[in-house]
Motif scaffolding. Sequence first.
Motif, short mmCIF file in Angstrom:
data_model
loop_
_atom_site.label_atom_id
_atom_site.label_comp_id
_atom_site.label_asym_id
_atom_site.label_seq_id
_atom_site.Cartn_x
_atom_site.Cartn_y
_atom_site.Cartn_z
N LEU A 114 0.08 -7.63 -7.95
CA LEU A 114 0.11 -7.66 -9.42
C LEU A 114 -0.08 -6.27 -10.00
N VAL A 115 -1.05 -5.52 -9.48
CA VAL A 115 -1.35 -4.19 -10.01
C VAL A 115 -0.18 -3.24 -9.78
N ILE A 116 0.35 -3.23 -8.57
CA ILE A 116 1.41 -2.27 -8.24
C ILE A 116 2.70 -2.59 -9.00
N LEU A 117 3.06 -3.87 -9.07
CA LEU A 117 4.27 -4.24 -9.80
C LEU A 117 4.12 -3.96 -11.30
N SER A 118 2.94 -4.23 -11.85
CA SER A 118 2.72 -3.97 -13.28
C SER A 118 2.77 -2.48 -13.59
N ALA B 124 6.30 -1.19 -13.35
CA ALA B 124 7.09 -1.59 -14.52
C ALA B 124 6.75 -0.72 -15.73
N ILE B 125 5.45 -0.44 -15.92
CA ILE B 125 5.05 0.43 -17.03
C ILE B 125 5.64 1.83 -16.86
N MET B 126 5.60 2.32 -15.62
CA MET B 126 6.16 3.64 -15.34
C MET B 126 7.67 3.67 -15.61
N MET B 127 8.36 2.58 -15.28
CA MET B 127 9.79 2.48 -15.58
C MET B 127 10.02 2.56 -17.09
N MET C 244 -1.29 7.80 -17.85
CA MET C 244 -0.70 7.86 -16.51
C MET C 244 -1.77 8.07 -15.44
N LEU C 245 -2.79 8.86 -15.75
CA LEU C 245 -3.87 9.07 -14.79
C LEU C 245 -4.66 7.78 -14.57
N ILE C 246 -4.83 6.99 -15.63
CA ILE C 246 -5.51 5.69 -15.48
C ILE C 246 -4.69 4.75 -14.61
N LEU C 247 -3.37 4.75 -14.81
CA LEU C 247 -2.50 3.92 -13.96
C LEU C 247 -2.63 4.34 -12.50
N SER C 248 -2.60 5.64 -12.26
CA SER C 248 -2.74 6.13 -10.89
C SER C 248 -4.09 5.76 -10.31
N SER C 249 -5.14 5.85 -11.13
CA SER C 249 -6.48 5.47 -10.67
C SER C 249 -6.55 4.00 -10.34
N LEU C 250 -5.92 3.16 -11.16
CA LEU C 250 -5.96 1.71 -10.93
C LEU C 250 -5.28 1.36 -9.61
N ILE C 251 -4.10 1.93 -9.37
CA ILE C 251 -3.39 1.67 -8.12
C ILE C 251 -4.22 2.11 -6.92
N ALA D 254 0.83 -1.21 0.00
CA ALA D 254 0.00 0.00 0.00
C ALA D 254 0.86 1.25 0.00
N GLY D 255 1.89 1.28 0.84
CA GLY D 255 2.78 2.43 0.87
C GLY D 255 3.49 2.63 -0.45
N SER D 256 3.97 1.54 -1.04
CA SER D 256 4.66 1.64 -2.34
C SER D 256 3.71 2.13 -3.43
N GLY D 257 2.51 1.56 -3.46
CA GLY D 257 1.55 1.93 -4.50
C GLY D 257 1.12 3.38 -4.39
N LEU D 258 0.81 3.84 -3.19
CA LEU D 258 0.38 5.23 -3.02
C LEU D 258 1.50 6.21 -3.34
#
Length: 331
Positions: A198-202, A205-208, A238-245, A67-71
């Motif tokens: 799965l969501v946070i790691l994916s 990785a996309i952000m990388m 990027m906003l969709i990725l942030s929303s998903l996390i 949770a901390g990593s994802g946020l």
Amino acid sequence: MQKNNYAAVIVTLFFGFTSIFIALSFGAAPSKFIDVYHSLIGQGHDPFIERIIWQLRMPRTLLAFLAGSGLAIAGLILQTVTRNPLADPYLFGISSGASFGVVCFMTITGISAGISMSAAAFVGSLFTMLLLVFIAGRASRGQVETMLLAGVALSFLFSAFTSLLLYFSDPQAITAILFWTLGSFARAQWATLWLPALVILSCTAIMMGFRRQLNAMLLGDESAVTLGIPVQRFRLLMLILSSLITAVLVAMCGGIGFVGLMIPHIVRFFVSQGTPSGLMMTALAGGIFMVWVDVLSRILLTNQELPIGVITSAIGSIFFLSLLYFRKRES
């Protein structure tokens, strides 16, 4: 310089493993470090302590780290694509939209677990992001400022709708929903831990993979366009990725604010966040911070658990006000 950054990542990673190990010894039934060590290597002597560590504390601590990593990553995404250092999933209304989706789902169906909650949270957060993009429009001039102001307004709007649903809900359900909205890792289970992982790691990785485009976005929309970046589509992605996390974490943990605001700022003091090491440092620092917040929530009150959102909001508010004060002094 790059070697020093990777050395900092290794040190942070070591501190992360140490924090998780220490956190496993805290709880209603305190355990010695040696008992935790023996349980982790499969040489525990007390089945009761082993069950507590593996079935209760380990999934909870891992969920706190995720949770901390994802946020932190979600906050970094928002701050980068909007070029606003005060951007946060809460300030943009993403968390409020996700919470509204989950509360609607829980109120209608009575279900308070499962992937369906994550889907409801994602629908709510995605709807919020689409509203933000629609309100901001296609014009690049003033778009970021408009999105920020609209996000604050939508945050209050969805909070009002959530309160309205709670007002007409069953009294017994209200207690459970209110405790959930304050944030907690108490419901962590091995069976559901795979989804946020799965969501946070994916998304990380996309952000990388898009780190060059993210760095270009910091130069401004016009400069990014000259570099061949489709700014509108990339920002929406990027906003969709942030929303998903945010949606997955809100569904799993409830409302936890200010982490996405604080951690990127803290990491920015030490390393550049446009590099792979900076992105990893942001994720690791967010996870470590949340692990220790979870420890505080379990030890501050005797025989009680303080909601996670209360602690992060208290720390985040002080950090936010301090940030505004020092920025005012610099200007």
